[in-house]
Design a protein around this motif. Structure first.
Motif, PDB file in Angstrom:
ATOM      1  N   ASP A  92     -13.097  -2.904   1.898  1.00 56.00           N
ATOM      2  CA  ASP A  92     -14.039  -2.393   2.899  1.00 56.00           C
ATOM      3  C   ASP A  92     -14.014  -0.867   2.971  1.00 56.00           C
ATOM      4  O   ASP A  92     -14.645  -0.279   3.848  1.00 56.00           O
ATOM      5  CB  ASP A  92     -13.701  -2.993   4.275  1.00 56.00           C
ATOM      6  CG  ASP A  92     -14.894  -2.976   5.225  1.00 56.00           C
ATOM      7  OD1 ASP A  92     -16.034  -2.991   4.734  1.00 56.00           O
ATOM      8  OD2 ASP A  92     -14.681  -2.934   6.442  1.00 56.00           O
ATOM      9  N   LEU A  93     -13.299  -0.231   2.042  1.00 56.89           N
ATOM     10  CA  LEU A  93     -13.232   1.224   2.054  1.00 56.89           C
ATOM     11  C   LEU A  93     -14.622   1.827   1.885  1.00 56.89           C
ATOM     12  O   LEU A  93     -15.368   1.464   0.974  1.00 56.89           O
ATOM     13  CB  LEU A  93     -12.323   1.708   0.917  1.00 56.89           C
ATOM     14  CG  LEU A  93     -12.095   3.223   0.859  1.00 56.89           C
ATOM     15  CD1 LEU A  93     -11.199   3.675   2.012  1.00 56.89           C
ATOM     16  CD2 LEU A  93     -11.469   3.639  -0.475  1.00 56.89           C
ATOM     17  N   GLY A  94     -14.972   2.745   2.772  1.00 56.10           N
ATOM     18  CA  GLY A  94     -16.241   3.449   2.659  1.00 56.10           C
ATOM     19  C   GLY A  94     -17.450   2.655   3.093  1.00 56.10           C
ATOM     20  O   GLY A  94     -18.569   3.168   3.066  1.00 56.10           O
ATOM     21  N   MET A  95     -17.240   1.413   3.491  1.00 58.08           N
ATOM     22  CA  MET A  95     -18.359   0.581   3.964  1.00 58.08           C
ATOM     23  C   MET A  95     -18.316   0.502   5.490  1.00 58.08           C
ATOM     24  O   MET A  95     -19.084   1.169   6.163  1.00 58.08           O
ATOM     25  CB  MET A  95     -18.294  -0.786   3.288  1.00 58.08           C
ATOM     26  CG  MET A  95     -18.475  -0.682   1.762  1.00 58.08           C
ATOM     27  SD  MET A  95     -18.299  -2.243   0.887  1.00 58.08           S
ATOM     28  CE  MET A  95     -19.759  -3.125   1.463  1.00 58.08           C
ATOM     29  N   TYR A 104      -7.985  12.710   3.797  1.00 58.26           N
ATOM     30  CA  TYR A 104      -7.013  11.616   3.965  1.00 58.26           C
ATOM     31  C   TYR A 104      -7.749  10.310   4.203  1.00 58.26           C
ATOM     32  O   TYR A 104      -8.841  10.292   4.798  1.00 58.26           O
ATOM     33  CB  TYR A 104      -6.083  11.876   5.161  1.00 58.26           C
ATOM     34  CG  TYR A 104      -5.102  12.997   4.942  1.00 58.26           C
ATOM     35  CD1 TYR A 104      -3.817  12.740   4.443  1.00 58.26           C
ATOM     36  CD2 TYR A 104      -5.446  14.314   5.229  1.00 58.26           C
ATOM     37  CE1 TYR A 104      -2.921  13.772   4.244  1.00 58.26           C
ATOM     38  CE2 TYR A 104      -4.552  15.354   5.025  1.00 58.26           C
ATOM     39  CZ  TYR A 104      -3.284  15.070   4.525  1.00 58.26           C
ATOM     40  OH  TYR A 104      -2.390  16.096   4.319  1.00 58.26           O
ATOM     41  N   ILE A 105      -7.149   9.215   3.724  1.00 59.39           N
ATOM     42  CA  ILE A 105      -7.585   7.879   4.098  1.00 59.39           C
ATOM     43  C   ILE A 105      -6.375   7.111   4.626  1.00 59.39           C
ATOM     44  O   ILE A 105      -5.232   7.438   4.283  1.00 59.39           O
ATOM     45  CB  ILE A 105      -8.221   7.099   2.931  1.00 59.39           C
ATOM     46  CG1 ILE A 105      -7.231   6.964   1.762  1.00 59.39           C
ATOM     47  CG2 ILE A 105      -9.527   7.728   2.513  1.00 59.39           C
ATOM     48  CD1 ILE A 105      -7.696   6.016   0.678  1.00 59.39           C
ATOM     49  N   GLN A 106      -6.647   6.115   5.440  1.00 60.23           N
ATOM     50  CA  GLN A 106      -5.588   5.283   6.008  1.00 60.23           C
ATOM     51  C   GLN A 106      -6.019   3.836   5.830  1.00 60.23           C
ATOM     52  O   GLN A 106      -7.037   3.417   6.381  1.00 60.23           O
ATOM     53  CB  GLN A 106      -5.418   5.617   7.481  1.00 60.23           C
ATOM     54  CG  GLN A 106      -4.111   5.157   8.078  1.00 60.23           C
ATOM     55  CD  GLN A 106      -3.815   5.924   9.358  1.00 60.23           C
ATOM     56  OE1 GLN A 106      -3.662   7.152   9.356  1.00 60.23           O
ATOM     57  NE2 GLN A 106      -3.742   5.200  10.464  1.00 60.23           N
ATOM     58  N   VAL A 107      -5.262   3.060   5.032  1.00 62.59           N
ATOM     59  CA  VAL A 107      -5.724   1.740   4.623  1.00 62.59           C
ATOM     60  C   VAL A 107      -4.590   0.711   4.627  1.00 62.59           C
ATOM     61  O   VAL A 107      -3.408   1.076   4.543  1.00 62.59           O
ATOM     62  CB  VAL A 107      -6.329   1.794   3.198  1.00 62.59           C
ATOM     63  CG1 VAL A 107      -7.581   2.648   3.168  1.00 62.59           C
ATOM     64  CG2 VAL A 107      -5.307   2.299   2.190  1.00 62.59           C
ATOM     65  N   PRO A 108      -4.917  -0.579   4.687  1.00 64.61           N
ATOM     66  CA  PRO A 108      -3.893  -1.620   4.524  1.00 64.61           C
ATOM     67  C   PRO A 108      -3.277  -1.547   3.127  1.00 64.61           C
ATOM     68  O   PRO A 108      -3.970  -1.236   2.153  1.00 64.61           O
ATOM     69  CB  PRO A 108      -4.682  -2.922   4.708  1.00 64.61           C
ATOM     70  CG  PRO A 108      -5.943  -2.532   5.419  1.00 64.61           C
ATOM     71  CD  PRO A 108      -6.245  -1.136   4.977  1.00 64.61           C
ATOM     72  N   GLN A 273     -15.435  -5.887  -5.837  1.00 63.26           N
ATOM     73  CA  GLN A 273     -15.016  -5.572  -4.469  1.00 63.26           C
ATOM     74  C   GLN A 273     -13.819  -6.407  -4.029  1.00 63.26           C
ATOM     75  O   GLN A 273     -12.884  -5.896  -3.418  1.00 63.26           O
ATOM     76  CB  GLN A 273     -16.173  -5.779  -3.493  1.00 63.26           C
ATOM     77  CG  GLN A 273     -15.797  -5.398  -2.057  1.00 63.26           C
ATOM     78  CD  GLN A 273     -16.968  -5.474  -1.110  1.00 63.26           C
ATOM     79  OE1 GLN A 273     -18.103  -5.650  -1.513  1.00 63.26           O
ATOM     80  NE2 GLN A 273     -16.704  -5.351   0.182  1.00 63.26           N
ATOM     81  N   ASN A 274     -13.842  -7.704  -4.334  1.00 61.50           N
ATOM     82  CA  ASN A 274     -12.773  -8.600  -3.883  1.00 61.50           C
ATOM     83  C   ASN A 274     -11.990  -9.194  -5.048  1.00 61.50           C
ATOM     84  O   ASN A 274     -11.453 -10.298  -4.943  1.00 61.50           O
ATOM     85  CB  ASN A 274     -13.371  -9.707  -3.015  1.00 61.50           C
ATOM     86  CG  ASN A 274     -14.034  -9.154  -1.760  1.00 61.50           C
ATOM     87  OD1 ASN A 274     -13.382  -8.530  -0.933  1.00 61.50           O
ATOM     88  ND2 ASN A 274     -15.325  -9.366  -1.632  1.00 61.50           N
ATOM     89  N   CYS A 275     -11.935  -8.459  -6.144  1.00 62.16           N
ATOM     90  CA  CYS A 275     -11.191  -8.901  -7.320  1.00 62.16           C
ATOM     91  C   CYS A 275      -9.719  -9.133  -6.954  1.00 62.16           C
ATOM     92  O   CYS A 275      -9.105  -8.302  -6.279  1.00 62.16           O
ATOM     93  CB  CYS A 275     -11.292  -7.833  -8.417  1.00 62.16           C
ATOM     94  SG  CYS A 275     -10.352  -8.174  -9.897  1.00 62.16           S
ATOM     95  N   PRO A 276      -9.126 -10.265  -7.371  1.00 58.78           N
ATOM     96  CA  PRO A 276      -7.713 -10.523  -7.055  1.00 58.78           C
ATOM     97  C   PRO A 276      -6.804  -9.393  -7.538  1.00 58.78           C
ATOM     98  O   PRO A 276      -7.050  -8.785  -8.584  1.00 58.78           O
ATOM     99  CB  PRO A 276      -7.424 -11.826  -7.813  1.00 58.78           C
ATOM    100  CG  PRO A 276      -8.751 -12.480  -7.965  1.00 58.78           C
ATOM    101  CD  PRO A 276      -9.742 -11.366  -8.126  1.00 58.78           C
TER     102      PRO A 276
END
Length: 328
Positions: A92-95, A104-108, A273-276
């Motif tokens: 979901d980055l950038g969406m 900076y980005i902050q992500v799981p 986008q949701n590739c394992p």
């Protein structure tokens, strides 16, 4: 760090405008990492997000950028430590989540890939989601039995981000490449792509209505969809494979089942986008090693945040060529 610079898109009376602003940081939650972004890249989804496309981004103000590469600045994850080189693309980055057009980005941590040895942040973002999608398309072809001996592979959108990188990877793997583009290309551009031939838009847009065409290629990587994808399937040799990863032409597929049941042609979907994660890591390792390619400078464009507007407009008007990397 209390604030940092980012390219923020705001809605004003139905218009969407982006500019570089200072934004506030927020606390790091358990299982998250904060990444100091060195490079990002511009993709079609970013251009849509920056222009207010609610199918990509529903809430504004928003920071686009579905790609980022850099250094872990802070971590509350057991898998990543300060100083680690990492890549974040897709999910979901950038969406809906603030994206890579920021310092900076902050992500799981579930979104984060350790940068493979042999790949810099710049190289990772020259690929970005477009290059990852190109590599995943090639990967799908090979996994389904495609070999160079079967014949040439058509790549549509060959001057765009996905297409240009797909051409180079295929060439490196000794496939014969046929470049398809809405614009003609010169000998130097074809050489830089590793293509041995090019075909016109009309040749990938059959209007005859016939259920099958004379076989002209052994497989294809398509970024367009619609009748272009239909044409590629109808003209594919027996047991060939055609990948699909885009619908810029159309999301519809109007055709019969005959290419599938009379020639054994396979249609392979590509979802980057949701590739394992296990496949995602394998693809990045291939791009850093066996599939590593040399890029031609004239198809790589570098900008900073304040130069994004121009490249976004080129992409929205389908005049963009190659890859745009964003230096933070």
């Amino acid at each position: 760090m209390s604030s940092y610079q980012a390219y923020v898109v705001r809605e004003n009376d139905g218009a969407y405008l982006g500019k570089v602003e200072k934004v506030d940081s927020w606390d790091l939650n358990e299982g998250e990492v904060r990444v100091k972004v060195e490079y990002s890249s511009l993709n079609y989804k970013d251009a849509l997000s920056a222009s207010g496309n609610k199918g990509v981004t529903r809430k504004y103000p928003h920071v686009p950028g579905i790609d980022a590469a850099g250094i872990v600045a802070k971590s509350k994850s057991p898998g990543f430590y300060v100083g680690d080189m990492v890549i974040v693309t897709s999910y979901d980055l950038g969406m809906s989540h603030p994206g890579g057009f920021a310092e900076y980005i902050q992500v799981p941590d579930a979104w984060v890939v350790a940068t493979p040895k042999g790949l810099t942040s710049l190289e990772a973002m020259i690929h970005g989601t477009a290059g990852f999608t190109a590599a995943l398309s090639v990967y799908r072809l090979i996994q389904n039995g495609q070999t160079p001996e079967m014949g040439p592979i058509v790549v549509t959108g060959a001057l765009g981000g996905v297409g240009s990188i797909a051409c180079r990877i295929l060439d490196k793997l000794n496939f014969e490449v046929i470049a398809a583009s809405s614009e003609g290309m010169g000998a130097d551009e074809m050489k830089s792509l590793g293509a041995s031939a090019q075909i016109t838009k009309a040749e990938t847009d059959d209007q005859s209505g016939r259920p099958m065409l004379k076989t002209s290629w052994a497989g294809a990587i398509d970024v367009v969809g619609g009748n272009t994808l239909t044409t590629l399937l109808k003209g594919c040799k027996p047991l060939g494979n055609v990948t699909t990863c885009g619908n810029i032409g159309s999301g519809d597929l109007a055709m019969t089942v005959y290419p599938f049941i009379l020639r054994g042609v396979s249609l392979l979907g590509v979802d980057s986008q949701n590739c394992p994660m296990n496949i995602r890591e394998e693809i990045w390792n291939l791009l850093a090693n066996q599939w590593k390619i040399d890029f031609s400078d004239h198809l790589i464009h570098e900008t900073e945040l304040d130069g994004l507007d121009n490249y976004i407009q080129l992409m929205l008007t389908k005049k963009s060529r190659g890859r745009v990397v964003v230096k933070l």
